[in-house]
Design a protein around this motif. Structure first.
Motif, PDB file in Angstrom:
ATOM      1  N   UNK A   1      16.361 -76.387 -33.835  1.00  0.00           N
ATOM      2  CA  UNK A   1      16.156 -74.808 -33.066  1.00  0.00           C
ATOM      3  C   UNK A   1      16.369 -74.733 -32.015  1.00  0.00           C
ATOM      4  N   UNK A   2      16.517 -74.192 -31.177  1.00  0.00           N
ATOM      5  CA  UNK A   2      16.291 -74.111 -29.398  1.00  0.00           C
ATOM      6  C   UNK A   2      15.444 -73.053 -29.199  1.00  0.00           C
ATOM      7  N   UNK A   3      15.008 -73.394 -28.258  1.00  0.00           N
ATOM      8  CA  UNK A   3      14.250 -72.833 -27.913  1.00  0.00           C
ATOM      9  C   UNK A   3      13.957 -71.928 -26.741  1.00  0.00           C
ATOM     10  N   UNK A   4      13.645 -70.278 -26.418  1.00  0.00           N
ATOM     11  CA  UNK A   4      14.152 -69.519 -25.345  1.00  0.00           C
ATOM     12  C   UNK A   4      13.827 -70.191 -24.098  1.00  0.00           C
ATOM     13  N   UNK A   5      14.473 -69.647 -23.033  1.00  0.00           N
ATOM     14  CA  UNK A   5      14.668 -70.312 -21.815  1.00  0.00           C
ATOM     15  C   UNK A   5      14.616 -68.954 -21.170  1.00  0.00           C
ATOM     16  N   UNK A   6      13.226 -69.243 -19.926  1.00  0.00           N
ATOM     17  CA  UNK A   6      13.527 -67.969 -19.145  1.00  0.00           C
ATOM     18  C   UNK A   6      13.792 -68.131 -17.763  1.00  0.00           C
ATOM     19  N   UNK A   7      13.950 -67.402 -16.704  1.00  0.00           N
ATOM     20  CA  UNK A   7      14.404 -68.010 -15.981  1.00  0.00           C
ATOM     21  C   UNK A   7      13.719 -66.892 -15.092  1.00  0.00           C
ATOM     22  N   UNK A   8      13.223 -66.827 -13.462  1.00  0.00           N
ATOM     23  CA  UNK A   8      12.975 -65.403 -12.857  1.00  0.00           C
ATOM     24  C   UNK A   8      13.858 -65.395 -11.870  1.00  0.00           C
ATOM     25  N   UNK A   9      14.074 -64.325 -11.172  1.00  0.00           N
ATOM     26  CA  UNK A   9      15.372 -63.773 -10.781  1.00  0.00           C
ATOM     27  C   UNK A   9      15.351 -65.111  -8.941  1.00  0.00           C
ATOM     28  N   UNK A  10      16.518 -65.380  -8.945  1.00  0.00           N
ATOM     29  CA  UNK A  10      16.733 -65.970  -7.544  1.00  0.00           C
ATOM     30  C   UNK A  10      15.976 -64.640  -6.149  1.00  0.00           C
ATOM     31  N   UNK A  11      15.420 -65.911  -5.518  1.00  0.00           N
ATOM     32  CA  UNK A  11      14.626 -65.074  -4.002  1.00  0.00           C
ATOM     33  C   UNK A  11      15.940 -64.505  -3.111  1.00  0.00           C
ATOM     34  N   UNK A  12      15.777 -62.969  -2.545  1.00  0.00           N
ATOM     35  CA  UNK A  12      16.547 -62.199  -2.177  1.00  0.00           C
ATOM     36  C   UNK A  12      17.628 -63.300  -1.229  1.00  0.00           C
ATOM     37  N   UNK A  13      17.005 -64.204  -0.364  1.00  0.00           N
ATOM     38  CA  UNK A  13      18.099 -64.911   0.643  1.00  0.00           C
ATOM     39  C   UNK A  13      18.944 -65.919  -0.387  1.00  0.00           C
ATOM     40  N   UNK A  14      18.958 -67.013  -1.336  1.00  0.00           N
ATOM     41  CA  UNK A  14      19.476 -66.709  -1.940  1.00  0.00           C
ATOM     42  C   UNK A  14      20.344 -66.189  -3.175  1.00  0.00           C
ATOM     43  N   UNK A  15      19.969 -64.935  -3.472  1.00  0.00           N
ATOM     44  CA  UNK A  15      21.525 -64.092  -3.764  1.00  0.00           C
ATOM     45  C   UNK A  15      22.421 -63.310  -3.104  1.00  0.00           C
ATOM     46  N   UNK A  16      21.568 -63.243  -2.070  1.00  0.00           N
ATOM     47  CA  UNK A  16      22.976 -62.986  -0.396  1.00  0.00           C
ATOM     48  C   UNK A  16      23.272 -64.155  -0.436  1.00  0.00           C
ATOM     49  N   UNK A  17      22.948 -65.043  -0.488  1.00  0.00           N
ATOM     50  CA  UNK A  17      24.008 -67.152   0.055  1.00  0.00           C
ATOM     51  C   UNK A  17      24.942 -66.863  -1.075  1.00  0.00           C
ATOM     52  N   UNK A  18      24.699 -66.460  -1.791  1.00  0.00           N
ATOM     53  CA  UNK A  18      25.066 -66.398  -3.371  1.00  0.00           C
ATOM     54  C   UNK A  18      26.423 -65.341  -3.150  1.00  0.00           C
ATOM     55  N   UNK A  19      26.194 -63.363  -2.546  1.00  0.00           N
ATOM     56  CA  UNK A  19      27.151 -63.201  -2.406  1.00  0.00           C
ATOM     57  C   UNK A  19      27.729 -63.746  -1.640  1.00  0.00           C
ATOM     58  N   UNK A  20      27.781 -64.375  -0.085  1.00  0.00           N
ATOM     59  CA  UNK A  20      28.587 -64.469   0.544  1.00  0.00           C
ATOM     60  C   UNK A  20      29.061 -65.409   0.364  1.00  0.00           C
ATOM     61  N   UNK A  21      28.672 -67.009  -0.318  1.00  0.00           N
ATOM     62  CA  UNK A  21      29.984 -67.585  -1.013  1.00  0.00           C
ATOM     63  C   UNK A  21      31.034 -66.628  -1.913  1.00  0.00           C
ATOM     64  N   UNK A  22      30.860 -66.522  -1.964  1.00  0.00           N
ATOM     65  CA  UNK A  22      32.335 -65.049  -2.935  1.00  0.00           C
ATOM     66  C   UNK A  22      32.543 -64.531  -1.864  1.00  0.00           C
ATOM     67  N   UNK A  23      32.247 -63.585  -1.111  1.00  0.00           N
ATOM     68  CA  UNK A  23      33.143 -63.204  -0.452  1.00  0.00           C
ATOM     69  C   UNK A  23      33.908 -64.097   0.249  1.00  0.00           C
ATOM     70  N   UNK A  24      33.290 -65.116   0.618  1.00  0.00           N
ATOM     71  CA  UNK A  24      33.803 -66.233   1.864  1.00  0.00           C
ATOM     72  C   UNK A  24      35.284 -66.539   1.091  1.00  0.00           C
TER      73      UNK A  24
END
Length: 170
Positions: A1-24
């Motif tokens: 049986x698979x265990x449910x996994x919860x994640x915390x949202x990334x910090x704001x700067x990490x989220x901005x970095x993600x979108x900068x990579x995608x924009x680039x």
């Protein structure tokens, strides 16, 4: 049986970095597509490199090159998006891969800008169109910014996905 996994949202700067990579990656793809769809330049370059080929052969080669280029551009864009999303989820290996790719991009971008600004590129017959110059500046800034932001939030990469302890382990 698979265990449910919860994640915390990334910090704001990490989220901005993600979108900068995608924009680039998006800006790089747009620049590549602009070059790819300049059919007249592609045909003249193919003719210059292979003067013995007929027009049908040149057209077929250019068409094949465009199709292959579209495939490669799509693969690269998807790879950057997946890497950026893995990095945002706290995967350090993705941060390392993006850092290596981004550092190479920044170094190449700075080299192109210095070569253009100093006139060395013109001495070798290399010309940069204004759109290409602008895209180089934008991608260089986006990549450098994304690298800095990723390393400002290093603690995010030490945390791992947490398992919800309310469910029994199997």
């Amino acid at each position: 049986m698979a265990r449910p996994v919860t994640t915390t949202p990334p910090p704001k700067l990490i989220n901005v970095a993600r979108w900068l990579w995608i924009a680039s990656a998006g800006v790089g793809m747009a620049r590549f597509l602009a070059q790819l769809f300049d059919r007249e330049t592609l045909v003249s370059e193919a003719r210059r490199q292979n003067p013995a080929l007929g027009q049908d052969q040149i057209d077929a080669g250019v068409n094949g090159g465009i199709l292959f280029g579209l495939l490669i551009a799509t693969v690269i864009l998807v790879a950057y998006m997946r890497l950026a999303n893995a990095m945002a989820r706290g995967r350090n290996w993705a941060r390392i891969v993006l850092t290596v790719l981004g550092a190479a991009s920044v170094a190449f971008g700075l080299f192109r800008l210095i070569a253009w600004g100093s006139g060395i590129a013109a001495d070798f017959g290399v010309t940069m169109q204004p759109v290409d110059l602008g895209a180089t500046v934008v991608t260089t800034v986006l990549d450098a910014s994304a690298i800095v932001l990723m390393f400002r939030e290093s603690a995010h990469f030490r945390k791992r996905v947490t398992v919800d302890s309310t469910f029994p382990r199997s």
